[in-house]
Write an enzyme that holds these catalytic residues in place. Structure first.
Site, PDB file in Angstrom:
ATOM      1  CG  HIS A 190       0.670   6.249  -0.776  1.00 22.36           C
ATOM      2  ND1 HIS A 190      -0.335   7.072  -1.221  1.00 22.36           N
ATOM      3  CD2 HIS A 190       0.166   5.575   0.290  1.00 22.36           C
ATOM      4  CE1 HIS A 190      -1.410   6.895  -0.450  1.00 22.36           C
ATOM      5  NE2 HIS A 190      -1.141   5.987   0.469  1.00 22.36           N
TER       6      HIS A 190
ATOM      7  CG  HIS B 170      -1.792   1.181   1.381  1.00 19.97           C
ATOM      8  ND1 HIS B 170      -3.169   1.127   1.360  1.00 19.97           N
ATOM      9  CD2 HIS B 170      -1.478   2.502   1.573  1.00 19.97           C
ATOM     10  CE1 HIS B 170      -3.654   2.354   1.515  1.00 19.97           C
ATOM     11  NE2 HIS B 170      -2.659   3.196   1.660  1.00 19.97           N
ATOM     12  CD  GLU B 171       1.730   3.388   3.703  1.00 20.96           C
ATOM     13  OE1 GLU B 171       1.935   4.518   3.224  1.00 20.96           O
ATOM     14  OE2 GLU B 171       0.649   3.080   4.242  1.00 20.96           O
TER      15      GLU B 171
END
Ligand code: ZN
Length: 189
Positions: free
Chosen positions: A162, A158-159
């Protein structure tokens, strides 16, 4: 101190850019950014502090989310075995991904996404990663290769996304459909 007003929200172009590599050794500015990001995660997971400061709880925060397009993110999360992971990740590369796909039952959340979302985000069950890890205790950065599984692997992906302008909502899908196509929930609800 990072507060909710400092978090860049969905709709802002900053979240859609690919971030730049970070120079190693880290500058003092980058080190300060990392400590502030971890500070947010710590505060947000402390009920009293979170209430006082009006913070949404988070287990991960990436630099673009505070308006800095650099390949840096932080994780503060417990895995399913109860082990706490504190990671300050710089210039990560996912070099291997398992074929097996898992997902967080009920779907993911993001400090940058305020709206209600419906569906799950497919993630690789295991990843092998190469990255520079900043050790907050020693103040040193080490280049490491390591593997992650399950929950921490999901948070990492998820990170990581980004840093490339991708949000969890971009690949969201219906949970029943995911199950039918062989993806597995991390736990049964
Ligand atoms: Zn996010």
């Amino acid at each position: 101190m990072i507060l909710m007003k400092n978090i860049i929200r969905e709709g802002n172009d900053i979240l859609r850019k690919e971030s730049s590599d970070v120079k190693i050794p880290l500058s003092n500015e980058d080190k300060t950014t990392i400590l502030e990001m971890l500070g947010y995660l710590f505060n947000s997971q402390n009920d009293a502090k979170a209430k006082e400061l009006g913070l949404r709880p988070g287990v991960g925060l990436a630099a673009p989310q505070i308006g800095i397009n650099k390949k840096i993110f932080t994780i503060l999360a417990n895995d399913l075995e109860g082990k706490t992971w504190l990671l300050a990740v710089i210039n990560p590369n996912i070099i291997k991904k398992s074929k097996e796909i898992v997902y967080l039952p009920g779907g993911e959340g993001c400090l940058s996404v305020d709206r209600e979302t419906c569906g799950i985000t497919p993630r690789h069950k295991q990843i092998t990663v190469e990255a520079d890890l900043y050790n907050v205790q020693t103040g040193k950065t080490e280049h490491k290769k390591f593997s992650l599984n399950d929950y921490i692997a999901i948070v990492f992906q998820h990170e990581y996304d980004h840093l490339f302008g991708t949000l969890f909502v971009d690949t969201i899908m219906d949970e029943d459909k995911a199950k039918k196509s062989g993806m597995k929930p991390l736990w049964e609800e």
